[in-house]
Design an enzyme around this catalytic site. Structure first.
Site, PDB file in Angstrom:
ATOM      1  N   ASN A   1       0.867  -1.183   0.000  1.00 16.33           N
ATOM      2  CA  ASN A   1       0.000   0.000   0.000  1.00 16.33           C
ATOM      3  C   ASN A   1       0.902   1.231   0.000  1.00 16.33           C
ATOM      4  O   ASN A   1       1.522   1.546   1.012  1.00 16.33           O
ATOM      5  CB  ASN A   1      -0.881  -0.058   1.260  1.00 16.33           C
ATOM      6  CG  ASN A   1      -1.703   1.200   1.450  1.00 16.33           C
ATOM      7  OD1 ASN A   1      -1.778   2.041   0.558  1.00 16.33           O
ATOM      8  ND2 ASN A   1      -2.323   1.326   2.618  1.00 16.33           N
ATOM      9  N   TRP A   2       0.947   1.900  -1.134  1.00 11.38           N
ATOM     10  CA  TRP A   2       1.889   3.018  -1.271  1.00 11.38           C
ATOM     11  C   TRP A   2       1.374   4.300  -0.617  1.00 11.38           C
ATOM     12  O   TRP A   2       2.096   5.297  -0.549  1.00 11.38           O
ATOM     13  CB  TRP A   2       2.186   3.283  -2.751  1.00 11.38           C
ATOM     14  CG  TRP A   2       2.976   2.204  -3.428  1.00 11.38           C
ATOM     15  CD1 TRP A   2       3.244   0.936  -2.952  1.00 11.38           C
ATOM     16  CD2 TRP A   2       3.596   2.272  -4.717  1.00 11.38           C
ATOM     17  NE1 TRP A   2       3.992   0.229  -3.866  1.00 11.38           N
ATOM     18  CE2 TRP A   2       4.227   1.026  -4.963  1.00 11.38           C
ATOM     19  CE3 TRP A   2       3.690   3.265  -5.694  1.00 11.38           C
ATOM     20  CZ2 TRP A   2       4.926   0.755  -6.138  1.00 11.38           C
ATOM     21  CZ3 TRP A   2       4.388   2.994  -6.867  1.00 11.38           C
ATOM     22  CH2 TRP A   2       5.004   1.758  -7.083  1.00 11.38           C
ATOM     23  N   LYS A   3       0.115   4.303  -0.209  1.00 12.04           N
ATOM     24  CA  LYS A   3      -0.491   5.496   0.425  1.00 12.04           C
ATOM     25  C   LYS A   3      -0.235   6.733  -0.447  1.00 12.04           C
ATOM     26  O   LYS A   3      -0.192   6.604  -1.676  1.00 12.04           O
ATOM     27  CB  LYS A   3       0.038   5.652   1.856  1.00 12.04           C
ATOM     28  CG  LYS A   3      -0.096   4.350   2.647  1.00 12.04           C
ATOM     29  CD  LYS A   3       0.116   4.485   4.113  1.00 12.04           C
ATOM     30  CE  LYS A   3      -0.036   3.120   4.771  1.00 12.04           C
ATOM     31  NZ  LYS A   3       0.056   3.179   6.220  1.00 12.04           N
TER      32      LYS A   3
ATOM     33  N   HIS B   1      -9.385   0.846   5.072  1.00 11.87           N
ATOM     34  CA  HIS B   1      -8.097   1.073   5.741  1.00 11.87           C
ATOM     35  C   HIS B   1      -8.289   2.012   6.938  1.00 11.87           C
ATOM     36  O   HIS B   1      -9.092   2.950   6.885  1.00 11.87           O
ATOM     37  CB  HIS B   1      -7.093   1.671   4.752  1.00 11.87           C
ATOM     38  CG  HIS B   1      -5.704   1.673   5.298  1.00 11.87           C
ATOM     39  ND1 HIS B   1      -5.259   2.641   6.167  1.00 11.87           N
ATOM     40  CD2 HIS B   1      -4.684   0.797   5.145  1.00 11.87           C
ATOM     41  CE1 HIS B   1      -4.014   2.357   6.512  1.00 11.87           C
ATOM     42  NE2 HIS B   1      -3.638   1.241   5.902  1.00 11.87           N
TER      43      HIS B   1
ATOM     44  N   GLU C   1      -6.669   4.415   8.014  1.00 12.32           N
ATOM     45  CA  GLU C   1      -6.492   5.852   7.736  1.00 12.32           C
ATOM     46  C   GLU C   1      -7.740   6.435   7.085  1.00 12.32           C
ATOM     47  O   GLU C   1      -8.073   7.594   7.313  1.00 12.32           O
ATOM     48  CB  GLU C   1      -5.242   6.058   6.860  1.00 12.32           C
ATOM     49  CG  GLU C   1      -3.977   5.826   7.678  1.00 12.32           C
ATOM     50  CD  GLU C   1      -2.785   5.304   6.893  1.00 12.32           C
ATOM     51  OE1 GLU C   1      -2.781   5.399   5.660  1.00 12.32           O
ATOM     52  OE2 GLU C   1      -1.852   4.780   7.534  1.00 12.32           O
TER      53      GLU C   1
ATOM     54  N   GLU D   1      -5.214  -5.301  10.595  1.00 12.64           N
ATOM     55  CA  GLU D   1      -4.179  -4.300  10.823  1.00 12.64           C
ATOM     56  C   GLU D   1      -4.452  -3.573  12.145  1.00 12.64           C
ATOM     57  O   GLU D   1      -5.246  -2.620  12.175  1.00 12.64           O
ATOM     58  CB  GLU D   1      -4.171  -3.269   9.691  1.00 12.64           C
ATOM     59  CG  GLU D   1      -3.891  -3.854   8.324  1.00 12.64           C
ATOM     60  CD  GLU D   1      -3.381  -2.797   7.363  1.00 12.64           C
ATOM     61  OE1 GLU D   1      -2.244  -2.944   6.905  1.00 12.64           O
ATOM     62  OE2 GLU D   1      -4.095  -1.827   7.107  1.00 12.64           O
TER      63      GLU D   1
ATOM     64  N   GLY E   1       2.556   2.053  10.809  1.00 10.13           N
ATOM     65  CA  GLY E   1       3.476   3.180  10.639  1.00 10.13           C
ATOM     66  C   GLY E   1       4.168   3.602  11.928  1.00 10.13           C
ATOM     67  O   GLY E   1       4.773   4.664  11.998  1.00 10.13           O
TER      68      GLY E   1
ATOM     69  N   SER F   1       3.634  -2.332  10.298  1.00  8.33           N
ATOM     70  CA  SER F   1       5.085  -2.348  10.515  1.00  8.33           C
ATOM     71  C   SER F   1       5.750  -3.689  10.181  1.00  8.33           C
ATOM     72  O   SER F   1       6.673  -4.106  10.869  1.00  8.33           O
ATOM     73  CB  SER F   1       5.422  -1.915  11.949  1.00  8.33           C
ATOM     74  OG  SER F   1       4.978  -0.594  12.167  1.00  8.33           O
TER      75      SER F   1
ATOM     76  N   GLY G   1       3.014  -1.247   4.254  1.00  5.15           N
ATOM     77  CA  GLY G   1       3.022   0.189   3.961  1.00  5.15           C
ATOM     78  C   GLY G   1       4.429   0.663   3.675  1.00  5.15           C
ATOM     79  O   GLY G   1       4.967   0.487   2.583  1.00  5.15           O
ATOM     80  N   GLY G   2       5.075   1.254   4.684  1.00  5.95           N
ATOM     81  CA  GLY G   2       6.393   1.856   4.525  1.00  5.95           C
ATOM     82  C   GLY G   2       7.410   0.999   3.786  1.00  5.95           C
ATOM     83  O   GLY G   2       8.094   1.475   2.866  1.00  5.95           O
TER      84      GLY G   2
HETATM   85  P1  PGA Z   1       2.996   0.097   7.676  1.00  2.27           P
HETATM   86  O1  PGA Z   1       1.530   0.281   7.025  1.00  2.27           O
HETATM   87  O2  PGA Z   1       3.569  -1.177   7.089  1.00  2.27           O
HETATM   88  O3  PGA Z   1       3.770   1.307   7.236  1.00  2.27           O
HETATM   89  O4  PGA Z   1       2.803   0.009   9.141  1.00  2.27           O
HETATM   90  C1  PGA Z   1       0.666  -0.806   6.824  1.00  2.27           C
HETATM   91  C2  PGA Z   1      -0.637  -0.321   6.231  1.00  2.27           C
HETATM   92  O5  PGA Z   1      -1.093   0.771   6.601  1.00  2.27           O
HETATM   93  O6  PGA Z   1      -1.264  -0.997   5.392  1.00  2.27           O
END
Ligand code: PGA
Length: 250
Positions: free
Chosen positions: A9-11, A95, A97, A167, A173, A213, A234-235
């Site tokens: 997930n590149w956000k 998600h 967010e 998640e 994050g 993470s 994510g990251g």
């Molecule tokens: P993260 O994000 O790996 O940076 O914690 C995961 C996600 O939000 O899907």
């Protein structure tokens, strides 16, 4: 058959040029001999070029969100039909967010799921508790309710299009990961919750991804747990070497 999946997930990262650069790196570095479905989710405006770029590869493309309506006066939004018109048939919904910053409730997310299913799209359905829920020992209740409110109105056949992504919000994050044992405990609970409502076939076949993470150095242990079928990253999905290492940990 339960599929192993690693999705990135590149956000809100990577402009057009940076997207192309990262895709080229991924094409060179990601393994293509593993029994794992690989997906990347760049931003909306880079989806069409990503689909073209990845056409002859084993890397699929997903959107990070979509609107629930077919079309209409919803300034700034993107519909299922628009995604499909550029070759995107998978969407991440719910998600944390989107829930926290854009006011998406279980009811809205459930509506989005219905629209995606109607279009025969695959859904990566995200859910998970906040830190306070875990401290209050409410995490199982919260997760069960998110599943029920978002998905449990679906008929059995629709579940072929569903991938679950647990998640825990406190791990997204933050560098804080659920321990492999915490992940397994929750994934087992999720599978048993699905089993109670839908039976063995669906419970045993639905893929449940872990997100929060995940990094090259913890992926192997997390993915090694029996009810963890891959990850939503994510990251670490923004660095080709890290994403490749995570996929290789499956
Ligand atoms: P993260 O994000 O790996 O940076 O914690 C995961 C996600 O939000 O899907």
């Amino acid at each position: 058959m339960r599929t192993k999946i690693v999705a990135g997930n590149w956000k809100m990262h990577k402009n057009a040029e940076e997207t192309e650069d990262l895709l080229n790196e991924l094409i060179n570095k990601l393994p293509n001999d593993k029994e794992v479905q690989i997906i990347v989710a760049p931003t909306f405006i880079n989806l069409a070029s990503a689909v073209e770029h990845l056409e002859f590869t084993n890397i699929g493309v997903a959107a990070q969100n979509m609107h629930q309506a077919e079309n209409g006066a919803y300034t700034g939004e993107i519909s299922a039909d628009m995604l499909q018109s550029v070759g995107v048939n998978t969407v991440i919904l719910g998600h944390s967010e989107r829930r926290a910053y854009f006011g998406e409730t279980d009811a809205i997310i459930s509506f989005k799921v219905d629209t995606a299913i109607k279009h025969n799209m695959s859904v990566i359905f995200c859910f998970g508790e906040e830190l306070k829920d875990r401290q209050d020992k409410q995490h199982f209740n919260i997760v069960e309710n998110q599943l029920r409110d978002g998905l449990f109105h679906l008929d059995k056949t629709s579940w072929e299009n569903i991938v679950l992504a647990y998640e825990p919000v406190w791990a997204i994050g933050t560098g804080e990961t659920a321990s492999p044992e915490q992940a397994q405990e929750m994934h087992e609970f999720i599978r048993e919750t699905v089993r109670k409502s839908y039976g063995n076939d669906i419970a045993d076949n639905v893929s449940i991804l872990y997100g929060g993470s995940v990094k090259p150095d913890n992926a192997k242990e997390i993915f090694g747990k029996p009810d963890v079928d891959g990850g939503l990253i994510g990251g670490a999905a923004l660095k080709a070497d890290d994403f490749a290492a995570i996929i290789n940990a499956i």
